[in-house]
Design a protein around this motif. Structure first.
Motif, PDB file in Angstrom:
ATOM      1  N   CYS A 129      13.254 -28.026 139.231  1.00 35.78           N
ATOM      2  CA  CYS A 129      12.724 -27.994 137.877  1.00 35.78           C
ATOM      3  C   CYS A 129      11.667 -26.895 137.813  1.00 35.78           C
ATOM      4  O   CYS A 129      10.877 -26.726 138.749  1.00 35.78           O
ATOM      5  CB  CYS A 129      12.099 -29.333 137.495  1.00 35.78           C
ATOM      6  N   TYR A 130      11.676 -26.165 136.707  1.00 35.86           N
ATOM      7  CA  TYR A 130      10.770 -25.033 136.537  1.00 35.86           C
ATOM      8  C   TYR A 130       9.908 -25.261 135.298  1.00 35.86           C
ATOM      9  O   TYR A 130      10.421 -25.622 134.229  1.00 35.86           O
ATOM     10  CB  TYR A 130      11.564 -23.738 136.380  1.00 35.86           C
ATOM     11  N   LEU A 131       8.625 -25.042 135.452  1.00 33.46           N
ATOM     12  CA  LEU A 131       7.695 -25.099 134.345  1.00 33.46           C
ATOM     13  C   LEU A 131       7.281 -23.672 134.003  1.00 33.46           C
ATOM     14  O   LEU A 131       6.718 -22.966 134.841  1.00 33.46           O
ATOM     15  CB  LEU A 131       6.473 -25.948 134.694  1.00 33.46           C
ATOM     16  N   THR A 173       9.292 -27.066 141.243  1.00 28.31           N
ATOM     17  CA  THR A 173       9.290 -28.220 142.125  1.00 28.31           C
ATOM     18  C   THR A 173      10.742 -28.638 142.335  1.00 28.31           C
ATOM     19  O   THR A 173      11.635 -28.245 141.569  1.00 28.31           O
ATOM     20  CB  THR A 173       8.461 -29.382 141.546  1.00 28.31           C
ATOM     21  N   SER A 174      11.014 -29.415 143.357  1.00 29.99           N
ATOM     22  CA  SER A 174      12.382 -29.902 143.569  1.00 29.99           C
ATOM     23  C   SER A 174      12.687 -30.977 142.539  1.00 29.99           C
ATOM     24  O   SER A 174      11.799 -31.700 142.076  1.00 29.99           O
ATOM     25  CB  SER A 174      12.542 -30.458 144.979  1.00 29.99           C
ATOM     26  N   ILE A 175      13.966 -31.098 142.185  1.00 28.80           N
ATOM     27  CA  ILE A 175      14.333 -32.039 141.138  1.00 28.80           C
ATOM     28  C   ILE A 175      14.077 -33.484 141.570  1.00 28.80           C
ATOM     29  O   ILE A 175      13.780 -34.343 140.739  1.00 28.80           O
ATOM     30  CB  ILE A 175      15.803 -31.825 140.712  1.00 28.80           C
ATOM     31  N   ASP A 176      14.128 -33.757 142.871  1.00 30.15           N
ATOM     32  CA  ASP A 176      13.875 -35.119 143.321  1.00 30.15           C
ATOM     33  C   ASP A 176      12.384 -35.443 143.397  1.00 30.15           C
ATOM     34  O   ASP A 176      12.012 -36.610 143.472  1.00 30.15           O
ATOM     35  CB  ASP A 176      14.562 -35.396 144.667  1.00 30.15           C
ATOM     36  N   GLN A 177      11.517 -34.414 143.361  1.00 31.44           N
ATOM     37  CA  GLN A 177      10.074 -34.647 143.336  1.00 31.44           C
ATOM     38  C   GLN A 177       9.511 -34.728 141.927  1.00 31.44           C
ATOM     39  O   GLN A 177       8.415 -35.253 141.726  1.00 31.44           O
ATOM     40  CB  GLN A 177       9.330 -33.522 144.077  1.00 31.44           C
ATOM     41  N   PHE A 192       4.649 -29.440 141.584  1.00 35.08           N
ATOM     42  CA  PHE A 192       4.750 -28.083 141.051  1.00 35.08           C
ATOM     43  C   PHE A 192       3.840 -27.129 141.821  1.00 35.08           C
ATOM     44  O   PHE A 192       2.686 -27.445 142.105  1.00 35.08           O
ATOM     45  CB  PHE A 192       4.413 -28.056 139.559  1.00 35.08           C
ATOM     46  N   HIS A 193       4.383 -25.951 142.152  1.00 36.21           N
ATOM     47  CA  HIS A 193       3.654 -24.975 142.945  1.00 36.21           C
ATOM     48  C   HIS A 193       4.270 -23.594 142.715  1.00 36.21           C
ATOM     49  O   HIS A 193       5.155 -23.441 141.871  1.00 36.21           O
ATOM     50  CB  HIS A 193       3.732 -25.334 144.435  1.00 36.21           C
TER      51      HIS A 193
END
Length: 358
Positions: A191-193, A207-211, A216-217
């Motif tokens: 996932c991207y913000l 961040t990974s989709i499961d997290q 987010f980093h």
């Protein structure tokens, strides 16, 4: 601290509004309407009248509704928006079965929900399928979110929570100028913000989709332009049936706000202009018939599905829900600009309809 960030942020916006009156800009941004003949390299739109406006609020004067996000689910359109009033900035919700009833649908202020009062603005809503939950993303200084399992119940949203414990260094002075207008899109693994900064940058965190929504980093700049050419309000989509992604970003011209558009072969790929016109405009005063506003400001394409993949269908007429304001009204305070929400519908072929399988 959040109130201070809000004052700094909106002071920057006020400066941008003042800049419109004297900005020399790029000559192409104000090209005559005749240059927008039907072609696969450019976009053309027609506009509805204003569809959603402020409703009476006994607690304050509401000047505007703006920054819309919309999904279609359970036979209804669900619209989330910023409210601008004498008590400050908040977010609100309305729903309706068709656009003809949008103007009379009641608006619910979400400060009455567990999200709570305070500075809230620029929402994005989507259904996160892996968790079977709705997410409402918004700015409260830094990016924040709330969740529910029932989008139709405005009182069911959870208390607001931040995505980051502290803002990334890249957004802080002297290197950065802040961040705002947050938007999330996911692919199969991440996932991207995304966000803008009112200073010519589009940024991306991951961040990974499961997290998700945690972890987010790696906040990095992915588009760099002159300040006015990529100002704020980015949103991000995947084109149905393809691996093509689109980014649209609000820019400033002498004729008002407008949107530019880029494409990429992946959310971590390079963004390149879409279309043949100078400054790759998506929607602006000169390519919208029956325009009633000073340009085309903060808006969102109508998505084909409500989930985190943010898919748009190139085989259907594009629609874009946007905020517009009366060009004859220029208050000294940005919060009093009389924004209303209207709907653009694309006309004829364009660079996105070209992606529809023949």
């Amino acid at each position: 601290m959040r109130e201070m960030k809000a004052r700094i942020f909106f002071s920057a916006r006020l400066a941008a509004v003042a800049l419109l009156a004297g900005c020399a800009g790029d000559a192409s941004a104000g090209s005559p309407a005749s240059s927008w003949a039907p072609s696969h390299g450019t976009f053309r739109w027609t506009s509805s009248a204003p569809l959603i406006g402020p409703q009476p609020d006994p607690s304050q004067t509401v000047y505007a509704v703006k920054d819309p996000s919309v999904v279609f689910a359970n036979g209804k359109y669900h619209v989330f928006m910023t409210t601008a009033g004498s008590k400050g900035w908040g977010i609100a919700y309305t729903s309706f079965a068709d656009w003809s009833s949008a103007s009379t649908a009641p608006i619910f202020n979400l400060d009455k929900s567990p999200i709570g009062p305070g500075y809230r603005a620029a929402p994005e809503v989507f259904y996160f399928a892996p968790q079977k939950r709705w997410y409402l993303i918004f700015q409260g200084g830094d990016p924040m979110y709330s969740t529910t399992t029932n989008i139709e119940d405005p009182m069911s949203w959870s208390p607001a929570r931040p995505f980051f414990a502290t803002a990334p260094d890249i957004t802080k002075p002297p290197a950065g100028t802040g961040w705002l207008d947050f938007y999330i899109i996911c692919d199969d693994t991440k996932c991207y913000l995304f966000n803008t900064d009112d200073n010519g940058h589009v940024m991306r965190s991951e961040t990974s989709i499961d997290q998700f929504p945690n972890g987010f980093h790696n906040t990095t700049i992915v588009i760099t332009q002159p300040r006015d050419d990529a100002f704020e309000a980015s949103s991000h989509y995947r084109v149905k049936g393809t691996n093509i992604y689109l980014t649209v970003v609000e820019a400033i011209s002498p004729k008002g706000r407008y949107f530019r558009i880029w494409k990429s072969d992946g959310l971590e790929g390079a963004w390149v202009p879409l279309g043949k016109a100078t400054k790759n405009p998506l929607a602006m005063a000169d390519n919208v018939e029956r325009i009633w506003s000073e340009g085309v400001s903060h808006g969102e394409l109508i998505r084909d599905t409500p989930d985190q993949t943010q898919v748009i269908d190139p085989c259907k007429p594009l629609r874009f829900l946007f905020q517009g304001n009366d060009p004859s009204v220029h208050p000294s305070d940005y919060i009093q600009l009389p924004y209303r929400l209207g709907l653009l519908t694309a006309k004829g072929p364009n660079p996105i309809t070209d992606m529809c399988p023949k």
